[in-house]
Design a protein around this motif. Structure first.
Motif, mmCIF file in Angstrom:
data_model
loop_
_atom_site.group_PDB
_atom_site.id
_atom_site.type_symbol
_atom_site.label_atom_id
_atom_site.label_comp_id
_atom_site.label_asym_id
_atom_site.label_seq_id
_atom_site.Cartn_x
_atom_site.Cartn_y
_atom_site.Cartn_z
ATOM 1 N N UNK A 135 0.830 -1.201 0.000
ATOM 2 C CA UNK A 135 0.000 0.000 0.000
ATOM 3 C C UNK A 135 0.869 1.259 0.000
ATOM 4 N N UNK A 136 1.950 1.235 0.782
ATOM 5 C CA UNK A 136 2.838 2.389 0.827
ATOM 6 C C UNK A 136 3.558 2.558 -0.510
ATOM 7 N N UNK A 137 3.952 1.459 -1.139
ATOM 8 C CA UNK A 137 4.605 1.551 -2.452
ATOM 9 C C UNK A 137 3.662 2.217 -3.456
ATOM 10 N N UNK A 138 2.393 1.849 -3.388
ATOM 11 C CA UNK A 138 1.405 2.439 -4.281
ATOM 12 C C UNK A 138 1.262 3.936 -4.022
ATOM 13 N N UNK A 139 1.202 4.304 -2.740
ATOM 14 C CA UNK A 139 1.069 5.717 -2.378
ATOM 15 C C UNK A 139 2.299 6.514 -2.801
ATOM 16 N N UNK A 140 3.474 5.955 -2.566
ATOM 17 C CA UNK A 140 4.707 6.646 -2.932
ATOM 18 C C UNK A 140 4.840 6.796 -4.443
ATOM 19 N N UNK A 141 4.412 5.789 -5.188
ATOM 20 C CA UNK A 141 4.482 5.868 -6.647
ATOM 21 C C UNK A 141 3.663 7.053 -7.158
ATOM 22 N N UNK A 142 2.446 7.189 -6.635
ATOM 23 C CA UNK A 142 1.587 8.306 -7.048
ATOM 24 C C UNK A 142 2.164 9.639 -6.583
ATOM 25 N N UNK A 143 2.688 9.663 -5.364
ATOM 26 C CA UNK A 143 3.209 10.907 -4.805
ATOM 27 C C UNK A 143 4.455 11.382 -5.540
#
Length: 351
Positions: free
Chosen positions: A64-72
């Motif tokens: 989930x954090x990887x997904x958030x960081x990718x978008x950010x």
């Protein structure tokens, strides 16, 4: 640049174009016409983004954090690109890059596995909100002021205890959480203002609310600094930390004009483009680094007392915390030394 390019082999495929975009942004600020302050803002932002890029390619990072960081990372990269565009007015460009430098510093704490989940989510939201706001490019002067304060407060709260770059002690957890919460709530109002679907009434109410919240954020910043006590560093070091923080803040744009009477004679014919940094020489002198209008980097000793006195006129006490955050305690410490040891009154800094 080398470290950034190394991430290309580990990041998700969809981030490869973002790495290229960041590389292009770094290349662009090599232009001699870019001020030292703006160039450093891009460099430091990309350094922090590299931490996030590395985390997206690390299997130990939660999905989930990887997904958030990718978008950010995509969002922040776009904000940096927009902010460093040479077509953007210089004052606006400096403001945007300053906000991005400060807000991206939170990426280190966001990526740290020890960071509590709630704090991480708030920092993610603030970083995304500020990036979105500056990318829109429609900020008023007052909105830029809110964004700059949010970036300062977030950067202070996200400073790790072991950071070698921090000249201020890390913020106690209690104050960190309350300050981040205040900035998070300010970010929610900022999003209302920037939402194209918001009515004129909603925007007006959001701006009024942000103004009220801004004062409360300043109070929380000062409370956090007061809890840590007065810095123990001598006058020279306090003056160095204080002046460098102001040089590299939004107030830096005013300094070439406001400090012109303190300039060494050899600087005056060309004129100062940008004050950049100071270094302690003694309790009387600072070694000040500046960039002249001809893009030449110069340095010269300047007396502490008149320099600090003039800086206090540019950034009075009511604006200290929103402008430079925790480092304001060093400005007040320098003012106290000058008052106690030399009988020099420094504006409103001790009121």
């Amino acid at each position: 640049m080398t470290h950034l390019n190394e991430t290309k082999g580990i990041v998700p495929e969809e981030l490869a174009p973002t790495v290229d975009e960041l590389t292009t942004t770094l290349e662009a600020v090599k232009d001699p016409g870019t001020s030292l302050r703006d160039r450093q803002g891009v460099i430091e932002s990309v350094e922090h983004l590299t931490v996030a890029l590395t985390a997206t390619g690390d299997d130990s990072t939660p999905p989930q954090l990887r997904k958030q960081l990718t978008a950010l990372v995509k969002q922040v990269s776009s904000a940096l690109k927009a902010g460093s565009d040479s077509q953007v007015p210089s004052e606006t460009r400096s403001s945007v890059l300053l906000v991005m430098k400060r807000t991206t510093s939170a990426l280190d704490m966001i990526c740290d596995s020890r960071t509590p989940a709630e704090l991480r989510e708030q920092l993610l939201a603030i970083t995304g909100g500020l990036s979105s706001a500056v990318t829109g490019g429609h900020q008023t002067a007052s909105l830029r002021g809110f964004e700059e304060q949010m970036g300062v407060a977030q950067a202070d709260a996200a400073t790790p205890e072991t950071s070698p770059e921090s000249t201020a002690a890390a913020m106690p957890p209690k104050h960190r959480y309350t300050l981040v919460q205040a900035v998070y709530e300010q970010n929610e109002k900022l999003q209302v203002f920037n939402n194209p679907e918001s009515s004129s009434k909603d925007r007006a109410e959001a701006e009024k609310d942000m103004r009220d919240r801004s004062a409360r954020i300043s109070d929380k910043q000062e409370a956090a600094a007061s809890a840590q006590g007065r810095p123990k560093d001598p006058l020279g070091k306090a003056a160095e930390t204080c002046s460098t923080a102001i040089f590299q803040s939004s107030a830096g744009d005013e300094l070439p004009e406001e400090l012109k009477e303190l300039l060494p004679g050899s600087w005056r014919p060309e004129g100062v483009k940008d004050f950049w940094k100071s270094k302690e020489k003694s309790n009387v002198l600072l070694d000040v680094l500046a960039e002249l209008e001809n893009n030449e980097n110069v340095r010269a000793p300047i007396k502490i007392a008149p320099l600090i006195t003039e800086l206090a006129k540019v950034v009075p006490r009511d604006d200290l915390w929103s402008t430079i955050g925790q480092r304001a305690s060093y400005c007040r410490s320098a003012a106290a030394y000058l008052d106690e040891d030399y009988g020099v009154a420094v504006g409103t800094w001790l009121e």
